[in-house]
Write an enzyme that holds these catalytic residues in place. Structure first.
Site, PDB file in Angstrom:
ATOM      1  N   GLY A 107       0.824  -1.211   0.000  1.00  0.00           N
ATOM      2  CA  GLY A 107       0.000   0.000   0.000  1.00  0.00           C
ATOM      3  C   GLY A 107       0.848   1.247   0.000  1.00  0.00           C
ATOM      4  N   GLY A 108       0.777   2.024   1.092  1.00  0.00           N
ATOM      5  CA  GLY A 108       1.519   3.277   1.177  1.00  0.00           C
ATOM      6  C   GLY A 108       0.617   4.469   0.958  1.00  0.00           C
ATOM      7  N   GLU A 150      -3.540   3.637   4.394  1.00  0.00           N
ATOM      8  CA  GLU A 150      -3.663   5.023   4.869  1.00  0.00           C
ATOM      9  C   GLU A 150      -4.926   5.659   4.291  1.00  0.00           C
ATOM     10  OE1 GLU A 150       0.023   7.188   4.444  1.00  0.00           O
ATOM     11  OE2 GLU A 150       1.204   5.402   4.802  1.00  0.00           O
ATOM     12  N   TRP A 354      11.545   5.967   7.990  1.00  0.00           N
ATOM     13  CA  TRP A 354      11.066   6.266   6.637  1.00  0.00           C
ATOM     14  C   TRP A 354      11.959   7.378   6.100  1.00  0.00           C
ATOM     15  CZ3 TRP A 354       8.307   4.019   3.047  1.00  0.00           C
ATOM     16  CH2 TRP A 354       8.136   4.749   1.851  1.00  0.00           C
TER      17      TRP A 354
END
Ligand SMILES: *[C@@H]1O[C@H](CO)[C@@H](O)[C@H](O)[C@H]1NC(C)=O
Length: 385
Positions: A107-108, A150, A354
């Site tokens: 995803g992301g 998200e 990240w």
């Protein structure tokens, strides 16, 4: 005291010491943005450029979900992931460090949240999702799946998806993890349920301040600033974020503190007003490697703003940099060491990054390679340089 009881006492003392040390172990959860393998020049970072001894876990970002699909996972960039062998390069890092754990992050931020929801809500799609996840792990000798949804805004659906993965993975010792918003109030989370089902909850405790607010602000302050409102101080910093997760039912051993190897950038209105909270007129320009308005990777900051001045914000335990009318709130070696101290003190599982490839991977700025990741590892080992 008889000698046997003295020996017994020593055994007890030594094993307590051992247990204490064990519980102080700090994991290093490294997200790797795979598209960095296509960046220009020395900013290019392929899977085989990663150092398998500086991370305990590497999260390959990302695999994607195809909207027309039946729940199966797909490559984000098949040319890079498969033809150029980037996933295999990451998998091969285990030949150097067999203890390294590898996960696919699915995803992301740019993946559509409704696609996750459609899969979680449909038995057939969910079964395909689990089966496909397992096939990816088998194919590349990876150890787990990380759900980067998200955001769900739906408590039962996230848990349902996670439980389906866990039912299949747990017997094989495989991991199910997730990346979450810094404020547990924000995205529809059943924190207690998540604490049960996930092996690890990666708290994205960064992006607390950006140019949209019209004020200079730190990307990822460890603590609040007295220039903020009391609401801001109880939400907009790493300590507050981790406590908000803990107060809702997540145990520290299942939480990581998220750190960014990048800064948020601003244009200052008045170069003499350069403290956090002072006026900003907008975001600074895109960097040549990360290509994103309002943020710059650590390498871009140290390489392209060599003439900048870095000051220490002692209240928030993070630095900020000015260069002309550019202002950046970011993390450096010192602030990351502060974060490791905090993680140890609070018994948190580890630091999540990240993302690692925006470090000065090749030592361009004049110091050693991977200065940020090395500082983290040094602090974990209580090593000073
Ligand atoms: C960290 O957060 C907790 C919970 O909100 C708070 O009680 C504590 O004072 C904070 N620590 C610092 C140094 O601000």
């Amino acid at each position: 005291m008889k000698s046997s009881s003295i020996i017994f006492l020593f055994v007890v003392i030594f094993s307590c010491g051992f247990l204490l040390r064990q519980s102080e172990a700090v994991n290093v959860y490294c997200y790797y943005a795979s598209w960095a393998a296509e960046r220009p020049d020395h900013a290019k970072v392929s899977g085989d450029d990663l150092d398998p001894n500086l991370c305990t876990h590497i999260f390959y970002a990302f695999l994607s979900l195809n909207p027309e699909d039946d729940g199966k996972l797909s490559y984000l960039d098949e040319e890079l992931d498969v033809k150029l062998g980037n996933i295999q390069k990451v998998s091969d890092l285990k030949k150097i460090n067999p203890n390294l754990k590898l996960l696919f992050s699915v995803g992301g931020a740019s993946a559509a949240p409704y696609v996750f929801a459609a899969i979680a809500a449909d038995e057939t799609k969910l079964a395909n999702f689990v089966k496909s996840s397992e096939e990816f792990l088998d194919k590349y000798n990876f150890d787990g799946i990380d759900i980067d949804w998200e955001y769900p805004y739906d408590k039962p659906l996230l848990l349902k998806m996670a439980q389906a993965l866990k039912d299949r993975f747990q017997p094989k010792g495989r991991l199910v993890t997730t990346a979450v918003a810094y404020n547990p109030e924000d995205a529809g989370y059943d924190v207690k349920g998540m604490n049960e089902v996930f092996d690890l909850i990666n708290v994205m405790s960064y992006d607390f301040h950006g140019a949209y607010a019209g004020k200079l602000g730190q990307n990822a302050p460890l603590y609040g600033s007295s220039s903020e409102s009391s609401w801001q101080q109880t939400v907009l910093n790493c300590n507050a974020s981790l406590w908000n997760w803990r107060n809702k039912g997540a145990v520290p051993e299942k939480l990581s503190l998220g750190a960014g190897f990048y800064g948020h950038t601003f244009k200052m209105v008045d170069v003499s007003q350069n403290s956090p909270g002072d006026a900003a007129s907008g975001p600074w320009d895109k960097g040549p490697y990360t290509d994103n308005m309002g943020t710059l990777g650590y390498l871009e900051l140290c390489e392209l703003h060599k003439s900048g001045t870095t000051r220490w914000d002692d209240e928030q335990k993070v630095p900020y940099m000015t260069d002309g009318n550019m202002w950046a709130g970011f993390d450096n070696e010192k602030s990351l060491r502060e974060k490791i101290k905090y993680i140890k003190q609070e018994g948190i599982s580890g630091i999540m990054i990240w993302s690692i490839e925006t470090d000065d991977v090749k030592g361009i700025c004049g110091g050693r390679k991977w200065p940020l990741l090395n500082a983290i590892n040094d602090e974990i080992k209580n090593k000073n340089i």
